[in-house]
Design a protein around this motif. Structure first.
Motif, PDB file in Angstrom:
ATOM      1  N   THR A  78      45.011  43.136  50.569  1.00  0.00           N
ATOM      2  CA  THR A  78      44.916  41.917  50.792  1.00  0.00           C
ATOM      3  C   THR A  78      45.596  40.706  50.140  1.00  0.00           C
ATOM      4  O   THR A  78      45.735  39.677  50.486  1.00  0.00           O
ATOM      5  CB  THR A  78      42.520  41.772  50.394  1.00  0.00           C
ATOM      6  N   ALA A  82      47.761  38.344  52.065  1.00  0.00           N
ATOM      7  CA  ALA A  82      48.034  36.847  51.855  1.00  0.00           C
ATOM      8  C   ALA A  82      49.184  35.477  50.663  1.00  0.00           C
ATOM      9  O   ALA A  82      49.385  35.368  51.618  1.00  0.00           O
ATOM     10  CB  ALA A  82      46.770  36.563  50.580  1.00  0.00           C
ATOM     11  N   HIS A  86      51.171  32.723  53.337  1.00  0.00           N
ATOM     12  CA  HIS A  86      51.436  32.251  52.572  1.00  0.00           C
ATOM     13  C   HIS A  86      52.953  31.825  52.800  1.00  0.00           C
ATOM     14  O   HIS A  86      53.734  30.543  53.161  1.00  0.00           O
ATOM     15  CB  HIS A  86      51.524  32.139  50.870  1.00  0.00           C
ATOM     16  N   LYS A 107      44.386  31.021  56.319  1.00  0.00           N
ATOM     17  CA  LYS A 107      44.010  32.782  56.310  1.00  0.00           C
ATOM     18  C   LYS A 107      44.424  33.165  55.168  1.00  0.00           C
ATOM     19  O   LYS A 107      43.731  34.202  54.101  1.00  0.00           O
ATOM     20  CB  LYS A 107      44.792  33.904  57.229  1.00  0.00           C
ATOM     21  N   ALA A 108      45.161  32.758  54.812  1.00  0.00           N
ATOM     22  CA  ALA A 108      45.842  32.535  53.519  1.00  0.00           C
ATOM     23  C   ALA A 108      44.986  33.126  52.305  1.00  0.00           C
ATOM     24  O   ALA A 108      44.763  33.429  51.258  1.00  0.00           O
ATOM     25  CB  ALA A 108      47.184  32.485  53.210  1.00  0.00           C
ATOM     26  N   LEU A 111      41.989  34.522  52.680  1.00  0.00           N
ATOM     27  CA  LEU A 111      42.428  36.717  52.008  1.00  0.00           C
ATOM     28  C   LEU A 111      42.380  36.057  50.431  1.00  0.00           C
ATOM     29  O   LEU A 111      42.199  37.206  49.748  1.00  0.00           O
ATOM     30  CB  LEU A 111      43.436  36.901  52.320  1.00  0.00           C
ATOM     31  N   HIS A 112      43.264  34.998  49.575  1.00  0.00           N
ATOM     32  CA  HIS A 112      43.740  34.897  47.896  1.00  0.00           C
ATOM     33  C   HIS A 112      41.734  34.556  47.467  1.00  0.00           C
ATOM     34  O   HIS A 112      41.667  35.403  46.594  1.00  0.00           O
ATOM     35  CB  HIS A 112      44.042  33.533  47.825  1.00  0.00           C
ATOM     36  N   GLU A 121      45.298  30.885  45.837  1.00  0.00           N
ATOM     37  CA  GLU A 121      44.675  30.262  46.390  1.00  0.00           C
ATOM     38  C   GLU A 121      45.288  29.102  46.267  1.00  0.00           C
ATOM     39  O   GLU A 121      44.957  27.921  46.846  1.00  0.00           O
ATOM     40  CB  GLU A 121      43.290  30.199  46.225  1.00  0.00           C
ATOM     41  N   ASP A 124      48.402  28.491  48.413  1.00  0.00           N
ATOM     42  CA  ASP A 124      48.405  27.920  49.745  1.00  0.00           C
ATOM     43  C   ASP A 124      46.963  26.370  49.391  1.00  0.00           C
ATOM     44  O   ASP A 124      48.128  25.686  50.567  1.00  0.00           O
ATOM     45  CB  ASP A 124      46.875  28.561  49.998  1.00  0.00           C
TER      46      ASP A 124
END
Length: 166
Positions: A78, A82, A86, A107-108, A111-112, A121, A124
């Protein structure tokens, strides 16, 4: 020892480093493919994609990163996926493909968050904020950047030993 500062050497060293790094990464990709080490192959593709982005070789970067996403997804990595997304978001942002950039960055973020990677996160969300700002979607830009700031602040509180549940 005498160092050369010829214009040719100064301007072409950049390309030598790209070619050397590219060759090393392509050899690593092939070796990991032969060894059936999908996880390492995906990591190598991610590094290759990031190298291409750094040298503005965006079509090659896109191809490498899409392959990395596929492989990281196959091995249920995951965090790797991620990071790939990014980088793809950054690539699409550089190419002024805002809708693709937004899609992969969202989506990144997911997943983060799933991987509990606050720094990922935050990164992103910061890139999303920049994307929205450049698209003149200021409300969305402020929202994304405020979320990034809040995450960073809460992460810092946790690192400093404060409770982040207040």
């Amino acid at each position: 020892m005498v160092y050369s500062t010829s214009p040719w050497l100064m301007t072409n060293t950049h390309h030598v480093h790209l070619a050397t790094r590219e060759t090393v990464l392509k050899r690593a990709i092939e070796a990991h493919k032969q060894a059936k080490d999908t996880s390492m192959q995906a990591d190598d593709l991610q590094m290759l994609g990031d190298l291409y982005i750094a040298h503005n070789e965006l079509p090659s970067a896109e191809q490498a990163l899409k392959s990395a996403v596929t492989l990281h997804h196959q091995v249920h990595d995951t965090l790797g996926e991620a990071h790939d997304l990014h980088s793809l978001g950054d690539l699409y942002f550089r190419r002024n493909e805002a809708s693709y950039a937004e899609e992969v960055l969202k989506k990144a973020v997911e997943l983060h968050r799933e991987a509990q990677d606050v720094n990922g996160e935050t990164s992103d969300l910061t890139l999303l904020g920049d994307l929205y700002y450049h698209a003149n979607q200021l409300d969305k830009a402020v929202e994304a950047l405020e979320r990034a700031y809040e995450l960073k602040r809460l992460a810092q509180c946790t690192v400093d030993g404060w409770s982040s549940n207040y």
